[in-house]
Design a protein around this motif. Sequence first.
Motif, short mmCIF file in Angstrom:
data_model
loop_
_atom_site.label_atom_id
_atom_site.label_comp_id
_atom_site.label_asym_id
_atom_site.label_seq_id
_atom_site.Cartn_x
_atom_site.Cartn_y
_atom_site.Cartn_z
N LEU A 40 25.11 48.85 45.84
CA LEU A 40 25.82 47.65 45.41
C LEU A 40 26.69 47.11 46.52
CD1 LEU A 40 27.14 49.13 42.02
CD2 LEU A 40 24.90 48.07 42.44
N GLY A 41 26.61 45.80 46.74
CA GLY A 41 27.55 45.12 47.63
C GLY A 41 28.45 44.24 46.79
N THR A 42 29.75 44.31 47.03
CA THR A 42 30.68 43.66 46.12
C THR A 42 31.31 42.39 46.70
OG1 THR A 42 32.69 44.83 46.82
CG2 THR A 42 31.29 45.93 45.19
N LEU A 43 31.98 41.69 45.79
CA LEU A 43 32.77 40.50 46.06
C LEU A 43 34.18 40.80 45.56
CD1 LEU A 43 33.20 37.28 46.36
CD2 LEU A 43 32.35 37.17 44.01
N THR A 44 35.19 40.46 46.35
CA THR A 44 36.56 40.76 45.93
C THR A 44 37.01 39.88 44.78
OG1 THR A 44 37.45 39.27 47.63
CG2 THR A 44 37.24 41.61 48.20
N GLN A 45 36.42 38.70 44.64
CA GLN A 45 36.81 37.77 43.56
C GLN A 45 36.25 38.26 42.23
OE1 GLN A 45 38.66 34.58 43.72
NE2 GLN A 45 38.70 35.27 41.60
N GLU A 46 37.13 38.36 41.24
CA GLU A 46 36.67 38.62 39.88
C GLU A 46 36.41 37.26 39.24
OE1 GLU A 46 38.88 42.34 38.28
OE2 GLU A 46 40.25 41.42 39.72
N GLY A 47 36.94 36.99 38.04
CA GLY A 47 36.76 35.67 37.47
C GLY A 47 37.46 34.62 38.30
N LEU A 48 36.84 33.43 38.41
CA LEU A 48 37.44 32.35 39.17
C LEU A 48 38.81 32.02 38.60
CD1 LEU A 48 34.34 30.01 39.57
CD2 LEU A 48 35.24 31.68 41.20
N GLY A 49 39.74 31.70 39.48
CA GLY A 49 41.09 31.40 39.05
C GLY A 49 41.99 32.61 38.97
N THR A 81 42.03 43.12 45.29
CA THR A 81 41.54 43.94 46.40
C THR A 81 41.28 43.03 47.58
OG1 THR A 81 39.25 43.72 45.64
CG2 THR A 81 40.49 45.62 44.83
N THR A 82 41.25 43.61 48.77
CA THR A 82 41.17 42.79 49.98
C THR A 82 39.84 42.83 50.68
OG1 THR A 82 42.04 44.62 51.32
CG2 THR A 82 43.65 43.07 50.38
N PRO A 134 32.43 48.75 54.40
CA PRO A 134 31.68 48.79 55.67
C PRO A 134 32.09 47.75 56.70
CG PRO A 134 30.37 47.76 53.97
CD PRO A 134 31.62 48.24 53.29
N VAL A 135 32.65 46.61 56.26
CA VAL A 135 33.01 45.54 57.19
C VAL A 135 34.46 45.16 56.94
CG1 VAL A 135 32.49 43.21 58.00
CG2 VAL A 135 30.63 44.68 57.18
N PRO A 136 35.34 45.43 57.88
CA PRO A 136 36.75 45.12 57.67
C PRO A 136 36.98 43.66 57.28
CG PRO A 136 36.46 46.43 59.66
CD PRO A 136 35.08 46.04 59.20
N GLU A 137 37.78 43.48 56.24
CA GLU A 137 38.23 42.16 55.78
C GLU A 137 37.10 41.27 55.26
OE1 GLU A 137 40.61 40.35 58.80
OE2 GLU A 137 42.05 41.99 58.86
N ALA A 138 35.91 41.83 55.03
CA ALA A 138 34.84 41.02 54.43
C ALA A 138 35.19 40.70 52.99
CB ALA A 138 33.52 41.78 54.49
N ARG A 139 34.97 39.45 52.60
CA ARG A 139 35.25 39.05 51.21
C ARG A 139 34.11 39.44 50.29
NH1 ARG A 139 35.12 34.56 47.73
NH2 ARG A 139 33.83 33.34 49.15
N TYR A 140 32.87 39.37 50.78
CA TYR A 140 31.73 39.83 49.99
C TYR A 140 30.59 40.25 50.91
CZ TYR A 140 29.86 35.01 50.60
OH TYR A 140 29.41 33.82 51.12
#
Length: 656
Positions: free
Chosen positions: A503-512, A517-518, A538-544
């Motif tokens: 799984l590769g994640t996105l720091t944003q949960e629901g919009l707004g 998490t960073t 795996p990638v510093p400061e990656a948002r997703y």
Amino acid sequence: MIPRRRFLQAATVATVAAGLPATAAHAGDTRTGDAARTAPPAEGTLTDLGPASVASPLGNAEFAGGVLYAGSRGLSPNVVGAYDVAEDSITAHFDIPTGIGVWAMCKVGTDVYVGTHSTSDLYKLDTVAGALTKVASFPDHFIWTLAASPDGKVYLGTSEPGKVKEYDPATGATRDLGEAVPGEAYVRAIQADDTHVYAGVGANAHLIAIDRATGERRDLLPSELADRDWVSSMHVSGTHIAGGMNSLAELLILNKADPSDHRVVKATAEGEKYIVSVLIHDGHVYFAGRPSGTFYRCSLETGELEVLGVPYAEAATHRILAHEGRVYGVQDNAVFVYDPATGALDYRNLVQRGFRAAAEEPMSVHSDGERVYVGGKSGADIHDLATGEVTRLSIPGEPKTMLTVKDTTYLGVYTQAALYSHRAGDAEAKLLARTGNQQDRPRELAYDDRTGVLVMPTQPEPGHMNGALSFYSPHTGEYVTQRPAVERQTVYSVVTRSGIAYLGTLTQEGLGLPPVTTTARLAAFDLSARELLWQVEPVPEARYLSALALGPRRLYGMANTGVVFEFDLRTRKVTRSLQVGAKGGDLFVVGRVAYCGDGDKVYKIDLARFTAKAIVTGLAGEWFGGEPKLALDPSRRALYGVKERNLVRIAISGRR
């Protein structure tokens, strides 16, 4: 399914033609005769397959005289089409030169005001002179809603943050009334009377009355509704306020003189979640629900609820308007007309009556080897690679991700985080399941051979925490959702092998909802035990992490920053990384090379040397939301993407 030529047959001359001939172009290709016909095309050769997805989605509408002015979204340019009710035809189009869509409209006298988003501009359409003028611009991301006050001022609800703004047509001046509720991201509904502006707020529900003279604010939402998500639609009369709320499909009716005198009416269709549009008219509140598409009416006096019908199953109704004794509902490419006197419900397709259809910003692309699916608003265009024929597969929503397993193509559809299936040749897609669990946006699909399970990660509804993973068994039909999958994040990308989902994640949960998490994570999930095994950053400061792909011994991923990384699954360490694109896109491993894109270029990565070069440049892909996509043909000799808004086939070799 609808052949595209039939979908477009009544559109205006300005309609984008669907039958463009396929053309190939490659700067170094000078072959002639038999060699050009038999040799495979050189790597990077583009074949133009015509407009990727042709549609005519509407966002709002307003009456002026006997004409319904309807605004489009997702086209280039967007348009306002003039539907003459008496003539039952579109008599004019007005191009809206900026923004990616029209969500908001209102009228002042004979002038219709049009609000766009990304960029957020306000236009005035003088319906007498037939002239369109941009009258104001705003820095906000979206203009979601417009309303006119009785004295002729125009009020706007915007995001992010959720602000209320005023435009005075008499002077041309604008006024910022500030955030309706500090910290809330959206004003999705707005109304105005002589003394107040009323703002419907989300992602945490509020109904704010703002005194137009003093700016004083008061929240009219009853305390028992304080835990609701949104007031997302609204209408006011001289005596009442009616607000549609999410996600429990409730209608709030308030007495303006005494807000404590209120009632809450629950929409009754099975699975109903949203009240998407509201109209107070002739002693009733008319409203429309989703996902059912049901049209309702509630008596202001008694609270009695009536189900008036389903104009078009599962369609969203963007606006409800009253005109000459009838009630009109605006849906994607159509309006329905309800006659209260007779109970008759009529449905009018505006494309068939001349509304312009055009290439939209596509949302997803997928190939099963014989055809290419391109997802857009309210369905997908299916391109037959052998014949060139394009058909429209109608779906009540937006296909965000697609995958073929054997002879079935699965589609993850927004806004219900729904899973559909489609078999080639079938006229319709089949709804398999809705995710629920406060999820709305599918992000990816993957199939695991060992467990026989299809995996679909989803993003939560605006304002909600924790994305989910859903698991569908084509063999048994079982659909199970686990939330969260990765705590306080959304799973954006997924790939599977031997019972494990990566799984590769996105720091944003629901919009707004501000991320807590960073940095995006890479995680492993056991599909049999249904448990998270490990997670790393795996990638510093990656948002997703926009994409994941598996090689024989390594996992490869791409971050939103355009960085591609190689990951050793045994040691759980990043072994190499490389800045490749300007932003993250899809990534595919083909033998000893990989291919990825950033929307403008397609890159080939030598996995041995871990170097990259562009094989295609200048695509300028106009993807919805700016999220570039690619699809790998099952032959592993072609990719599919878009050049501007046209579907293109990109030849690849699969060799270093």
